[in-house]
Design an enzyme around this catalytic site. Structure first.
Site, short mmCIF file in Angstrom:
data_model
loop_
_atom_site.label_atom_id
_atom_site.label_comp_id
_atom_site.label_asym_id
_atom_site.label_seq_id
_atom_site.Cartn_x
_atom_site.Cartn_y
_atom_site.Cartn_z
N SER A 1 -34.82 -27.70 -8.41
CA SER A 1 -36.05 -28.45 -8.16
C SER A 1 -35.85 -29.89 -8.60
CB SER A 1 -37.21 -27.84 -8.96
OG SER A 1 -38.35 -28.67 -8.95
N GLY B 1 -44.05 -34.70 -4.97
CA GLY B 1 -43.28 -35.55 -4.08
C GLY B 1 -41.93 -35.01 -3.67
N THR C 1 -46.16 -30.52 -3.81
CA THR C 1 -46.38 -30.19 -5.20
C THR C 1 -47.66 -30.84 -5.68
OG1 THR C 1 -44.85 -31.99 -5.68
CG2 THR C 1 -44.00 -29.79 -5.95
#
EC number: 2.3.2.2
Length: 650
Positions: free
Chosen positions: A516, A543, A451
């Site tokens: 998520s 992360g 990300t």
């Protein structure tokens, strides 16, 4: 829609970008010393910390991307009225130019994202998704924008397990690199929605920095080069990706190689001219479907359709805001588990005096945390992750206990959870809370990966925290029209049933958004009456599932220990998911990772408390901004990546 105004002309922008961004200066005039880079910290390293494995061979089970070292002794950047922090200098400088010329945080997000998609394609891009928290200074509202990818309409609960109910062989070459991992991208529709409501700069002008870079070229950074080398075998399966990232002999293009991307330039020009519809319908949409459903490289095809793309809609959700001491913390609600898990962790920690066990030997790198603090915070995280793992998923499909996040965040409940922490012994693995009969099971937790994060405040007082992703490094390795497609669906649980035979909340379902851990976060002062006060902090990190831990340690560092944003970001990365393993980042200069940390006092003490400590280097990418009284903003960029903070200096 607010009235848009042009701040860039095409020719002026191209000159500014070539003369400014690519040379390390700001564009055109550097008004009021805006957007000017200065040396900060030691040079970016490209190898792992001493005593740990190399970046191409280290265990990536918990690390989302390769670790690429640590820039020691970075100092906080102070700005007067606006600031931006991203994970790459080119993106930061381009976004800062938008802010410098009067653009809003919503405007600058679009420029930052499109540039990041070029220069950091392993982490994010227009083929992925994002979560955004936006603060509008005009009305004081915090809005949560959900641009998470969705599963195709043809997806079944076994979509990631096997090819079909009659062909129960696994997707080839694996679920991640097959077409089955590709979700319907969401970031562009989400950004268009945010821009419609909060933008001031003309949409088409915001794409010009990325178009200029795609046309004129940019150098492969050391971090991108390391990731290309680590992923060369997978990139080779896709002809377009191989041609772009690899040499003719199949080796990785090295750092310093100049890349141009005419296909991406064409794509971005189309989107700039015709809006997000140019991506979700027409030739680009057809190209996405053609590549995703192709069996090139013996890959199991996706079942995505042009109808899936045309029908995608972002969602505007209610931000999840909770109290922490004298602060209000606003995070992202489900389908992200980040806001809930960060809030639950802090709610448990509020029952302890963290200020009394702050780090020692505090320096520019944040000092060294005490074993008591690492133990306490890691145990709180285990308890919060236990609830997250069982209960949190896309609430449009699976409701939370009590049909509300507040069930998991109730003060009384979290106080009881806090009592489960033994100050002298790690619990190893926590059990989820009991909310009576709840028809969901717990299965193996899917890994989450690559990300990027963007933090912005503009001169109007608005702020944005956006975490953006293609999931694993280079997503699914499927490249189309100059960009990579995500592998976001592997964030679903592949097995739809838990060990107890109950359906897993985060199982695959048609049109569903995978859970998520992205945790874009805004912090406000909170008055004695509980009313929201001034915005004080903007933060977030890449992360994967470890994002929650990175954000928690940064918030605690600033709010409980008085560290400035750069110290809090630079500080030792530590924490735990709901496993016996506690991570202590061995890349940090205050940690001795030699012999698996056997000679480090912090690691020794944690092991005495029953923690299974890993000293693998961490790859956070925190971007943090903090209000500095009436004098502006202070910003920090993560020393573990290549990012920087820019604004109008003071």
């Amino acid at each position: 829609m607010k009235r848009a105004r042009r701040i860039w002309g095409g020719a002026a922008l191209a000159l500014a970008l070539i003369a400014g961004v690519t040379s390390g200066c700001s564009s055109e005039t550097d008004r009021a010393d805006a957007c000017v880079s200065v040396p900060n910290g030691t040079p970016v390293a490209t190898t792992a910390a001493p005593g740990t494995s190399s970046p191409t061979t280290q265990n990536l089970a918990t690390n989302p991307e390769i670790a690429t070292g640590y820039r020691s002794d970075m100092t906080a950047v102070r700005t007067a009225s606006y600031a931006v922090s991203t994970a790459n200098p080119l993106a930061t400088r381009a976004a800062c130019g938008v802010l410098r010329d009067g653009g809003t945080a919503a405007d600058a997000l679009i420029t930052a994202q499109t540039v990041l998609g070029l220069v950091e394609p392993q982490a994010s891009g227009i083929g992925g998704g994002a979560f955004l928290l936006y603060y509008d200074a005009g009305d004081g509202a915090v809005t949560a924008y959900d641009g998470r990818e969705t599963a195709p309409a043809a997806a079944t609960q076994n979509y990631l397990r096997w090819i079909s109910d009659t062909d129960r062989s696994e997707p080839k070459p694996n679920a991640r690199a097959s077409g089955r991992s590709i979700g319907v991208p969401g970031v562009l529709r989400m950004l268009e929605s945010a821009h419609r409501e909060h933008g001031e700069t003309a949409w088409r002008d915001l794409f010009e920095p990325a178009v200029s870079l795609a046309d004129q070229g940019f150098q492969i950074s050391p971090r991108l080069a390391s990731q290309i080398a680590a992923s060369a075998g997978d990139l080779a399966r896709d002809p377009a990706a191989a041609d772009y990232f690899l040499e003719p002999d199949g080796s990785a293009k090295p750092a310093g190689t100049m890349l141009t991307n005419p296909a991406m330039s064409k794509t971005l020009n189309s989107i700039a001219a015709d809006g997000a519809d140019a991506f979700y319908t027409g030739p680009i949409a057809r190209d996405i479907v053609a590549v995703a459903t192709s069996q090139t490289g013996d890959r199991t095809p996706s079942l995505i359709t042009t109808e899936d793309l045309a029908g995608y809609q972002p969602k505007t959700r209610t931000a999840l805001c909770t109290g922490y001491r004298e602060h209000e913390i606003c995070g992202m609600p489900a389908p992200s588990s980040g806001g809930i898990t960060v809030a639950a962790t802090l709610g448990i920690l509020e029952n302890f005096d963290l200020a009394a066990i702050g780090p020692h030997d505090v320096d520019r790198n944040g000092g060294k945390p005490t074993a008591e603090a690492v133990h306490l915070i890691s145990e709180a995280e285990r308890l919060a992750y236990a609830d997250r793992d069982k209960y949190v998923a896309d609430t449009d499909f699976v409701p939370l206990p009590g049909n509300s996040a507040q069930t998991l965040l109730d003060d009384g409940y979290l106080s009881q959870r806090a009592k489960l922490i033994d100050p002298e012994s790690s619990m190893g693995t926590a059990q989820p809370g009991d909310f009576g009969p709840v028809p969901v099971g717990v299965g193996p937790q899917p890994p989450e990966h690559g990300t990027s994060h963007i933090s912005i405040v503009d001169s109007h007082g608005n702020a944005a925290a956006m975490t953006t992703t293609v999931e694993s490094a280079f997503g699914s390795f499927h490249m189309v029209d100059g960009f990579l497609l995500n592998n976001q669906l592997t964030d679903f649980a592949a097995d739809p049933l838990g060990a107890d035979g109950l359906p897993v909340a985060n199982r695959v379902e048609p049109g569903k958004r995978p859970r998520s851990s992205m945790s874009p976060t805004l912090v406000f002062d909170r008055g004695p009456d509980g009313e929201r006060g001034a915005l004080t902090h903007v933060t977030g990190s890449p992360g994967g599932s470890v994002i929650i831990q990175f954000v928690v340690k940064t918030l605690v560092g600033m709010l409980d220990w008085g560290l400035d944003p750069q110290q809090a970001v630079s500080a030792v990365a530590f924490g735990a998911a709901n496993t016996p393993v506690t991570g202590v980042g061995g890349e940090h200069p205050s940690i001795n990772p030699r012999d698996d940390g056997a000679h480090d006092p912090l690691v020794q003490r944690l092991r005495e408390l029953g923690h299974q400590v890993s000293v693998a280097p961490q790859s956070s990418g925190l971007s943090t901004l903090q209000r500095d009284g009436d004098a502006g903003w202070i910003g920090g960029a993560d020393p573990r990546r290549e990012g920087e903070v820019l604004g109008d200096t003071r």
